[in-house]
Design an enzyme around this catalytic site. Structure first.
Site, PDB file in Angstrom:
ATOM      1  N   HIS A  10       0.289 -58.957  19.042  1.00  0.00           N
ATOM      2  CA  HIS A  10      -0.260 -59.289  20.356  1.00  0.00           C
ATOM      3  C   HIS A  10      -0.836 -60.707  20.452  1.00  0.00           C
ATOM      4  CE1 HIS A  10       1.128 -55.621  21.791  1.00  0.00           C
ATOM      5  NE2 HIS A  10       0.344 -54.880  21.041  1.00  0.00           N
ATOM      6  N   HIS A  43       6.196 -56.664  14.324  1.00  0.00           N
ATOM      7  CA  HIS A  43       7.324 -55.872  14.826  1.00  0.00           C
ATOM      8  C   HIS A  43       8.256 -56.832  15.564  1.00  0.00           C
ATOM      9  CE1 HIS A  43       8.619 -52.091  17.357  1.00  0.00           C
ATOM     10  NE2 HIS A  43       9.650 -52.734  16.842  1.00  0.00           N
ATOM     11  N   ARG A  45      10.910 -57.017  17.818  1.00  0.00           N
ATOM     12  CA  ARG A  45      11.587 -56.092  18.749  1.00  0.00           C
ATOM     13  C   ARG A  45      12.946 -56.634  19.162  1.00  0.00           C
ATOM     14  NH1 ARG A  45       9.500 -52.021  21.820  1.00  0.00           N
ATOM     15  NH2 ARG A  45       7.517 -51.250  21.032  1.00  0.00           N
ATOM     16  N   HIS A  50       7.493 -60.142  21.931  1.00  0.00           N
ATOM     17  CA  HIS A  50       6.332 -60.857  21.371  1.00  0.00           C
ATOM     18  C   HIS A  50       6.736 -61.686  20.135  1.00  0.00           C
ATOM     19  CE1 HIS A  50       6.164 -57.023  19.256  1.00  0.00           C
ATOM     20  NE2 HIS A  50       5.513 -56.383  20.217  1.00  0.00           N
ATOM     21  N   GLU A  70       8.081 -54.323  10.844  1.00  0.00           N
ATOM     22  CA  GLU A  70       8.455 -53.120  11.601  1.00  0.00           C
ATOM     23  C   GLU A  70       9.726 -53.436  12.358  1.00  0.00           C
ATOM     24  OE1 GLU A  70       5.352 -52.107  14.287  1.00  0.00           O
ATOM     25  OE2 GLU A  70       3.881 -51.821  12.723  1.00  0.00           O
ATOM     26  N   GLU A 151       4.638 -43.839   7.151  1.00  0.00           N
ATOM     27  CA  GLU A 151       3.434 -44.210   7.884  1.00  0.00           C
ATOM     28  C   GLU A 151       3.221 -43.123   8.925  1.00  0.00           C
ATOM     29  OE1 GLU A 151       3.003 -48.257   9.331  1.00  0.00           O
ATOM     30  OE2 GLU A 151       1.805 -47.548  11.027  1.00  0.00           O
ATOM     31  N   HIS A 191      -1.599 -46.779  14.105  1.00  0.00           N
ATOM     32  CA  HIS A 191      -1.383 -46.705  15.552  1.00  0.00           C
ATOM     33  C   HIS A 191      -2.613 -46.164  16.271  1.00  0.00           C
ATOM     34  CE1 HIS A 191       0.669 -46.841  19.342  1.00  0.00           C
ATOM     35  NE2 HIS A 191       1.695 -47.404  18.734  1.00  0.00           N
TER      36      HIS A 191
END
Ligand code: PXP
Length: 240
Positions: A10, A43, A45, A50, A70, A151, A191
């Site tokens: 983020h 991550h 994506r 991001h 990830e 995880e 998470h």
């Protein structure tokens, strides 16, 4: 005491809001290390909303702690992981419209695809972890694939709105964790974890690693990245 993996996605979200070059997640990763992070998680994506490919390349060259990538179970991502060689890959389900990873990977339904991807990554020495719900049959399926780790998705625990619901979800997480360890899997969790709910989870026996993102980045916006990571690290470290 579990290791703290800091998810810096983020930081990149803020940058991408303006399609500019700040804040730089690589800078955040260095500050996270200074605050005591044991690992950096990103991550990548498929829609690159991001983290960008450039971030992954620079992180690989910059950070001294372990890199946890990830990613979705796709050929494109497998190729990128084989080129980057992070210490760990966490395979996650990915839907275009979701705000964040919504549920665990369905290892039972996607068994063959997951197995092929995991084997290719393990062949070059990457530790493979599967992000799954706290569900007995998913843990069994993960163990039977010969992956290194799971995880456990702590989202339902984090989202529980009553003490009773939280206790039920906590029990699920604990029981699944125990089953995973019994099956020889390294136990990671993450998470939805925050400064308020992390301590209960961090005391689960045999837990190796927590991956925490949104809460740390949010706190960092107000108090600075290094301090935000140090405060989280202190919470998961038992006092002597
Ligand atoms: N673990 C996995 C597999 C995730 O997909 C995410 C979110 O990117 C996290 C941990 C971190 O979740 P949060 O941002 O809620 O701390």
């Amino acid at each position: 005491m579990p290791l703290l993996g800091v998810n810096i996605d983020h930081v990149a979200t803020v940058r991408q809001a303006r399609m500019t070059n700040e804040p730089d997640p690589v800078h955040a990763a260095v500050l996270a290390e200074m605050g005591g992070a044991d690992g950096i998680t990103v991550h990548l994506r498929e829609d690159r909303r991001h983290i960008q490919d450039r971030d992954l390349e620079l992180l690989r060259q910059t950070i001294r702690v372990g890199l946890n990538l990830e990613m979705a179970v796709t050929d494109e991502m497998t190729g990128i992981a084989l080129k980057t060689v992070p210490e760990q890959v966490t395979l996650v389900p990915e839907k275009r419209a979701e705000l964040t990873t919504e549920g665990g990977l369905d290892v039972i339904r996607q068994r063959d695809r997951v197995a092929v991807c995991a084997n290719r990554l393990q062949d070059v020495g990457i530790r493979v972890s599967l992000f799954i719900d706290p569900d007995e049959s998913q843990i069994e399926a993960s163990a039977s694939l010969g992956v290194d780790a799971i995880e456990i998705h702590t989202g339902n625990f984090a989202d529980a709105t009553t003490a009773k619901a939280q206790a039920i979800e906590f029990e699920r997480v604990v029981t699944s964790g125990h089953q995973a360890v019994k099956n020889g899997l390294r136990l990671n969790m993450g998470h939805g974890l925050t400064y308020r709910n992390v301590q209960k989870i961090s005391q689960i026996p045999d837990l190796q690693e927590l991956n925490i993102g949104h809460s740390i980045v949010s706190h960092a916006l107000l108090v600075g990245f290094e301090r935000a990571v140090r405060e989280m690290k202190d919470l998961i470290t038992p006092s002597s």
